[in-house]
Write an enzyme that holds these catalytic residues in place. Structure first.
Site, PDB file in Angstrom:
ATOM      1  NE  ARG A  31      -3.044  -1.405   3.745  1.00 35.68           N
ATOM      2  CZ  ARG A  31      -3.022  -2.722   3.865  1.00 35.68           C
ATOM      3  NH1 ARG A  31      -3.864  -3.458   3.399  1.00 35.68           N
ATOM      4  NH2 ARG A  31      -3.162  -3.278   5.380  1.00 35.68           N
TER       5      ARG A  31
ATOM      6  CG  PHE B 124     -11.103  -8.572  -5.423  1.00 39.90           C
ATOM      7  CD1 PHE B 124     -11.747  -9.510  -5.488  1.00 39.90           C
ATOM      8  CD2 PHE B 124      -9.932  -7.809  -7.036  1.00 39.90           C
ATOM      9  CE1 PHE B 124     -12.560 -10.113  -7.018  1.00 39.90           C
ATOM     10  CE2 PHE B 124     -10.379  -8.798  -8.270  1.00 39.90           C
ATOM     11  CZ  PHE B 124     -11.559  -9.305  -8.069  1.00 39.90           C
TER      12      PHE B 124
ATOM     13  CG  ASP C  35     -15.177  -5.864  -2.060  1.00 42.62           C
ATOM     14  OD1 ASP C  35     -13.664  -6.264  -1.410  1.00 42.62           O
ATOM     15  OD2 ASP C  35     -15.896  -6.543  -1.531  1.00 42.62           O
TER      16      ASP C  35
ATOM     17  CB  ALA D 294     -13.702  -7.660  -9.172  1.00 42.47           C
TER      18      ALA D 294
ATOM     19  CG  ASP E  36      -5.195  -7.810  -2.807  1.00 45.08           C
ATOM     20  OD1 ASP E  36      -5.020  -8.835  -2.928  1.00 45.08           O
ATOM     21  OD2 ASP E  36      -5.434  -7.488  -1.506  1.00 45.08           O
TER      22      ASP E  36
ATOM     23  CB  CYS F   4      -3.079 -13.740  -0.871  1.00 48.59           C
ATOM     24  SG  CYS F   4      -5.315 -13.758  -1.034  1.00 48.59           S
TER      25      CYS F   4
END
Ligand code: SAH
Length: 400
Positions: A217, A233, A255, A284, A304, A344
């Site tokens: 960030r 997201f 989102d 998205a 993300d 992730c």
């Protein structure tokens, strides 16, 4: 029973290592699976177990589980004796290692990152005056008073919140209801890099805030001046808040969850960046198609998504999802702009993720270069002996 008593010899399990399984133990991998154990003895309700060889020599010790395939989460190997004090010291040492990350601008960090801190089964996040704990193992659940007492001594938090919602807890047959100890509501107002965020551990995703993205960030903030930013997201809108603080001209947070967008709104409001922000509750995948069809362009896109692959068998399907979203995300980048893209999924290797981005770039017909690899912050260490702990990976891409 006092927690310290659970470490006494008569309360510990003995697990006899199977012949031919010496390698994993010699390599200090903390996960000792049922298949590596020839025989068990000792009390059924043990929290602690010792792994022994044929001669009774202790090879490793740690947290026991009757239900998980990971029968033992080994925290010590060889000579080192596993005691209550060792566990307290490990937690205190993990906390002490984060001291330099906490300053006047930042009061939220991951204090304990499981295997990365030699504490398999335990995650602790600090959100200002609230500590949020996730316990993923039956033995450790019994040692909860020790965890609580150590956190209270080291941090004097207003509240310690045991979130208790990890999928692993179902396998371990542990309760899934949150518990907490302390005063006031389980909510926190945190500062991160001088910006303000509301964190609701009880309602929020994971422990309440994605601390792992702090350093990324900061990169977004440093790049954002004068740019139109798309935050896909968005969850809490954290990337969007940083971008707006860095001088972005406009930030769109997208989102699928209304609760996430409400939180993003709160956070932009807290930072005085509402005038630049917009908020969209949408899937998205559909959103990027619509924007691309409209010919819309952004100078910086952040992508993300949640983990698309939750198990190894889902990797192919996940790869298609990552390709799809990145293909459209790349189309939405204005010439000369940038994409910050992440996966992730622990099951998605860096190599495979790079191939997926390569294939998305080919299909998008864009020339793409890597500017940087993106990783979680240093409060999310990965044990060299347990590479499975590596999950978040990303790239900062220049798109021509
Ligand atoms: N970037 C965020 C973390 C994102 S977590 C941060 O820095 O805090 C992933 C988010 O994706 C969640 O908020 C979840 O609600 C959202 N999400 C999941 N599926 C989605 C979809 N199909 N479309 C849009 N958002 C989605």
């Amino acid at each position: 029973m006092n927690v310290d008593d659970l470490f006494e010899p008569q309360h510990r399990k003995q697990l006899l290592l199977k012949h031919g399984r010496e390698r994993a133990v010699a390599n200090r991998h903390p996960w000792i699976f049922t298949g590596a154990i020839a025989r068990e003895s000792g009390p059924a309700d043990a929290a602690i177990a010792d792994l022994v060889d044929d001669h009774g020599v202790v090879l490793g010790s740690g947290l026991y589980s009757t239900h998980s395939q990971i029968r033992l989460r080994a925290l010590t190997f060889g000579e080192e004796h596993f005691t209550a004090q060792l566990l307290r010291d490990r937690i205190a040492a993990a906390i002490a290692r984060r001291a330099s990350l906490l300053d006047g601008e930042t009061n939220a960090v991951r204090l304990v990152h499981a295997e990365g801190d030699d504490l398999s089964g335990l995650v602790v996040d600090r959100y200002n005056d609230v500590a949020v704990v996730e316990i993923a193992n039956q033995g450790l659940e019994r040692l909860k008073p020790l965890v609580l007492e150590t956190l209270q001594r080291e941090l004097s938090p207003r509240l310690v919140f045991f979130k208790n919602d990890l999928p692993a807890r179902r396998l371990e047959q542990l309760p899934l209801e949150a518990e907490w100890s302390g005063a006031g509501e389980p909510v926190a107002a945190i500062s991160e890099s001088g910006l303000r965020f509301a964190v609701e551990p009880a309602e929020g995703q994971k422990t309440g805030f994605f601390l792992d993205q702090r350093e990324n960030r900061r990169i977004a903030r440093a790049l954002a001046a004068g740019k139109r930013v798309l935050n896909l997201f968005s969850y809490s809108g954290a990337f969007g808040v940083y971008a707006a603080a860095g001088g972005a001209t406009a930030v769109a947070n997208v989102d699928v969850s209304q609760a996430a967008i409400d939180l993003a709104r709160t956070n932009h409001d807290l930072n005085g960046t509402m005038d630049k922000a917009s908020f969209v509750v949408a899937d998205a995948f559909g959103y990027v198609r619509g924007r691309a069809a409209d010919g819309e362009r952004f100078d910086l896109v952040v992508c993300d998504p949640p983990a698309f692959a939750k198990s190894r068998s889902e990797v192919d399907r996940a790869a298609r999802g990552y390709k799809d979203i990145n293909l459209y995300a790349l189309r939405l980048v204005a010439p000369g702009g940038m994409l910050m893209t992440f996966s992730c999924s622990g099951h998605m290797s860096l190599d495979l993720f790079q191939k997926v981005i390569f294939s998305a770039a080919l299909d998008a017909g864009r020339r793409v270069s890597f500017l940087r690899r993106l990783t979680p912050g240093v409060d999310h260490p990965v044990s060299l002996f347990c590479p499975e702990g590596e999950y978040l990976k990303g790239f900062l891409l220049q798109v021509v």
